[in-house]
Motif scaffolding. Structure first.
Motif, mmCIF file in Angstrom:
data_model
loop_
_atom_site.group_PDB
_atom_site.id
_atom_site.type_symbol
_atom_site.label_atom_id
_atom_site.label_comp_id
_atom_site.label_asym_id
_atom_site.label_seq_id
_atom_site.Cartn_x
_atom_site.Cartn_y
_atom_site.Cartn_z
ATOM 1 N N THR A 198 4.430 2.295 -0.912
ATOM 2 C CA THR A 198 5.487 1.379 -0.343
ATOM 3 C C THR A 198 5.836 1.281 0.869
ATOM 4 O O THR A 198 5.720 2.344 1.500
ATOM 5 C CB THR A 198 6.571 1.277 -1.599
ATOM 6 O OG1 THR A 198 7.432 2.603 -1.007
ATOM 7 C CG2 THR A 198 6.151 1.368 -3.130
ATOM 8 N N LEU A 199 6.258 0.325 1.202
ATOM 9 C CA LEU A 199 6.946 0.145 2.559
ATOM 10 C C LEU A 199 8.076 1.341 2.904
ATOM 11 O O LEU A 199 7.957 1.855 3.901
ATOM 12 C CB LEU A 199 7.559 -1.343 2.646
ATOM 13 C CG LEU A 199 8.286 -1.493 4.089
ATOM 14 C CD1 LEU A 199 7.555 -1.500 5.215
ATOM 15 C CD2 LEU A 199 9.134 -3.061 4.105
ATOM 16 N N LEU A 211 7.722 3.948 5.740
ATOM 17 C CA LEU A 211 8.722 4.084 6.866
ATOM 18 C C LEU A 211 9.127 5.604 7.003
ATOM 19 O O LEU A 211 9.603 6.033 8.198
ATOM 20 C CB LEU A 211 9.843 3.316 6.404
ATOM 21 C CG LEU A 211 9.873 1.644 6.667
ATOM 22 C CD1 LEU A 211 10.926 0.775 6.193
ATOM 23 C CD2 LEU A 211 9.563 1.341 8.336
ATOM 24 N N ILE A 270 5.883 -8.122 8.405
ATOM 25 C CA ILE A 270 4.575 -7.636 7.771
ATOM 26 C C ILE A 270 3.668 -8.827 8.110
ATOM 27 O O ILE A 270 4.137 -9.924 7.341
ATOM 28 C CB ILE A 270 4.833 -7.022 6.383
ATOM 29 C CG1 ILE A 270 6.000 -6.025 6.399
ATOM 30 C CG2 ILE A 270 3.531 -6.725 5.961
ATOM 31 C CD1 ILE A 270 6.287 -5.650 4.825
ATOM 32 N N ARG A 273 -0.281 -9.904 6.756
ATOM 33 C CA ARG A 273 -1.353 -9.481 5.595
ATOM 34 C C ARG A 273 -2.407 -10.019 5.986
ATOM 35 O O ARG A 273 -2.336 -11.411 5.776
ATOM 36 C CB ARG A 273 -0.776 -9.242 4.346
ATOM 37 C CG ARG A 273 -1.709 -8.809 3.116
ATOM 38 C CD ARG A 273 -1.222 -8.746 2.004
ATOM 39 N NE ARG A 273 -0.232 -7.247 2.101
ATOM 40 C CZ ARG A 273 0.540 -7.023 1.085
ATOM 41 N NH1 ARG A 273 0.849 -7.635 -0.167
ATOM 42 N NH2 ARG A 273 1.384 -5.950 1.287
ATOM 43 N N GLU A 283 11.845 -6.250 -1.825
ATOM 44 C CA GLU A 283 11.321 -6.263 -0.480
ATOM 45 C C GLU A 283 10.370 -5.000 -0.324
ATOM 46 O O GLU A 283 9.684 -4.880 0.545
ATOM 47 C CB GLU A 283 12.330 -6.557 0.752
ATOM 48 C CG GLU A 283 12.918 -7.767 0.765
ATOM 49 C CD GLU A 283 14.251 -7.786 -0.091
ATOM 50 O OE1 GLU A 283 14.376 -6.865 -1.033
ATOM 51 O OE2 GLU A 283 14.928 -8.817 0.033
ATOM 52 N N ASP A 284 10.566 -3.760 -1.282
ATOM 53 C CA ASP A 284 10.180 -2.551 -1.167
ATOM 54 C C ASP A 284 8.446 -2.682 -1.711
ATOM 55 O O ASP A 284 8.205 -2.271 -2.809
ATOM 56 C CB ASP A 284 10.621 -1.565 -1.727
ATOM 57 C CG ASP A 284 10.049 -0.136 -1.453
ATOM 58 O OD1 ASP A 284 9.181 -0.016 -0.389
ATOM 59 O OD2 ASP A 284 10.270 0.772 -2.301
ATOM 60 N N LEU A 328 2.108 -1.514 0.046
ATOM 61 C CA LEU A 328 1.391 -2.079 1.385
ATOM 62 C C LEU A 328 -0.167 -2.111 0.976
ATOM 63 O O LEU A 328 -0.615 -1.289 0.053
ATOM 64 C CB LEU A 328 1.495 -1.053 2.431
ATOM 65 C CG LEU A 328 3.039 -0.931 3.153
ATOM 66 C CD1 LEU A 328 3.060 0.128 4.192
ATOM 67 C CD2 LEU A 328 3.500 -2.376 3.386
ATOM 68 N N ASP A 367 -2.662 -3.760 6.731
ATOM 69 C CA ASP A 367 -1.220 -4.786 6.698
ATOM 70 C C ASP A 367 -0.696 -4.300 8.283
ATOM 71 O O ASP A 367 -0.768 -3.011 8.546
ATOM 72 C CB ASP A 367 -0.132 -4.105 5.771
ATOM 73 C CG ASP A 367 -0.206 -4.872 4.378
ATOM 74 O OD1 ASP A 367 -1.024 -6.011 4.442
ATOM 75 O OD2 ASP A 367 0.470 -4.600 3.536
ATOM 76 N N ILE A 414 2.650 -3.909 10.366
ATOM 77 C CA ILE A 414 4.149 -3.713 10.308
ATOM 78 C C ILE A 414 4.616 -3.687 11.482
ATOM 79 O O ILE A 414 4.488 -2.598 12.303
ATOM 80 C CB ILE A 414 4.590 -2.466 9.365
ATOM 81 C CG1 ILE A 414 3.919 -2.641 7.911
ATOM 82 C CG2 ILE A 414 6.112 -2.512 9.169
ATOM 83 C CD1 ILE A 414 2.688 -1.949 7.781
#
Length: 336
Positions: A145-146, A150, A166, A168, A206-207, A210, A214, A216
């Protein structure tokens, strides 16, 4: 809750302490990077740590035997090249390997020029570009996941904006957020995500998970600048705001000095595509009196408060007049 705490820690940390060698230790995949991402790949290319099954493209015009030819790194981390033979590439960054190959070629060529790009990754990559603790190309390992990624990239930099973007490829499906924007011509979809939403909510939508390729990105935080006759000249970060009012900016800058000319405040606004600025005159005195609307300051605006010659004169002479008052009173009384 754990996810929110984890992201909060990442945002406070700002930068990560993972080395590129640690990032390289991921399961092999084998996906080819699309040409549309060449620019992003080159932007982070020097820091990418190579490993088995990565494929590199070497450009060296003085050495036709290797020029414009792809070579794959074997399972032991070596690459077999004409002329120079077997060289270890696994565990080295692209930049370090360029230097090593250049050094080897000096035995055969005077002043060799070497440029290496990535033709194929050992895993399906995602790209972190901009103001992150450690921007770069990261192979995806399973479902990530984002927020998880991170953490891997060390969070965002202290001077980053509080929103990330992001991008895609549409062949990996639509972005699962209502504010996503599709571009059929470029075959991509984009979405902007607020970091505060990620950190303040439990299991935020929002999480997102990915997908390969992608991109970011996080930009540096935009600011407005306040200078001149103010309490403390300031560089004010906008954060997630698109603008800030003159009243807000002046308050953050400590207000006016006694010698400020409040009626002649100037906004110096950048003119797009040039190195010049347009001047906007504002009567801040009437703004603070509620007689005129406040005015929005946009990113990179400079708010300049000039001095008043009259106020400056009064400021210089006022203390002298006050100090002479007792003497004048005594003189008048003595004459009576």
């Amino acid at each position: 809750m754990l996810r929110s705490v984890m992201l909060g820690f990442v945002l406070m940390l700002g930068v990560g302490d993972l080395t590129w060698g640690q990032r390289a230790q991921r399961p092999a995949g084998g996906a080819t990077q699309p040409s549309s991402l060449d620019q992003i790949s080159n932007a982070v290319r020097p820091d990418y740590t190579m490993g088995p099954e990565d494929q590199i493209l070497i450009r060296s015009a003085q050495v036709p035997e290797i020029n414009e030819r792809p070579f794959r790194i074997d399972s032991e981390g070596f690459v077999e090249l004409p002329i120079v033979g077997k060289i270890r590439a696994g565990g080295m960054t692209v930049q370090a390997f360029e230097k090593e190959l250049t050094s080897r070629l000096r035995e055969y060529v005077r002043d060799p020029q070497v440029f290496i790009s990535l033709a194929q990754f050992r895993g399906e990559p995602v790209f972190f570009v901009g103001a992150f603790g450690a921007p770069g190309i990261y192979p995806l390992s399973g479902r990530r996941t984002l927020v998880e990624m991170l953490t891997v990239v060390g969070g965002i930099s202290p001077n980053a904006t509080r929103r990330i973007k992001i991008t895609r490829r549409t062949d990996y499906g639509p972005m699962p957020l209502p504010n996503a924007v599709e571009n059929p011509e470029k075959k991509i979809s984009t979405v902007e995500i607020s970091l505060s939403s990620l950190s303040e909510n439990i299991n935020p939508e929002e999480d997102i998970v990915l997908q390969p390729y992608d991109v970011i990105s996080a930009e540096r935080a935009e600011r407005v600048y306040v200078s001149g006759e103010v309490g403390r000249p300031a560089s004010i970060e906008l954060g997630e705001r698109s603008s800030i009012s003159i009243a807000q900016a002046l308050t953050e800058a400590g207000g006016f000095t006694p010698t400020a000319n409040r009626s002649q405040v100037r906004i110096l606004r950048p003119i797009s595509g040039t190195d010049r600025r347009a001047e906007i005159l504002i009567d801040a005195k009437r703004v603070f009196e509620g007689k005129e609307r406040d005015f929005p300051l946009l990113p990179n605006d400079v708010l300049y408060v000039p001095g008043s010659s009259v106020q400056a004169l009064l400021a210089r002479t006022g203390s002298g007049l006050l100090s002479s008052i007792p003497y004048l009173v005594i003189t008048i009384l003595a004459r009576r």
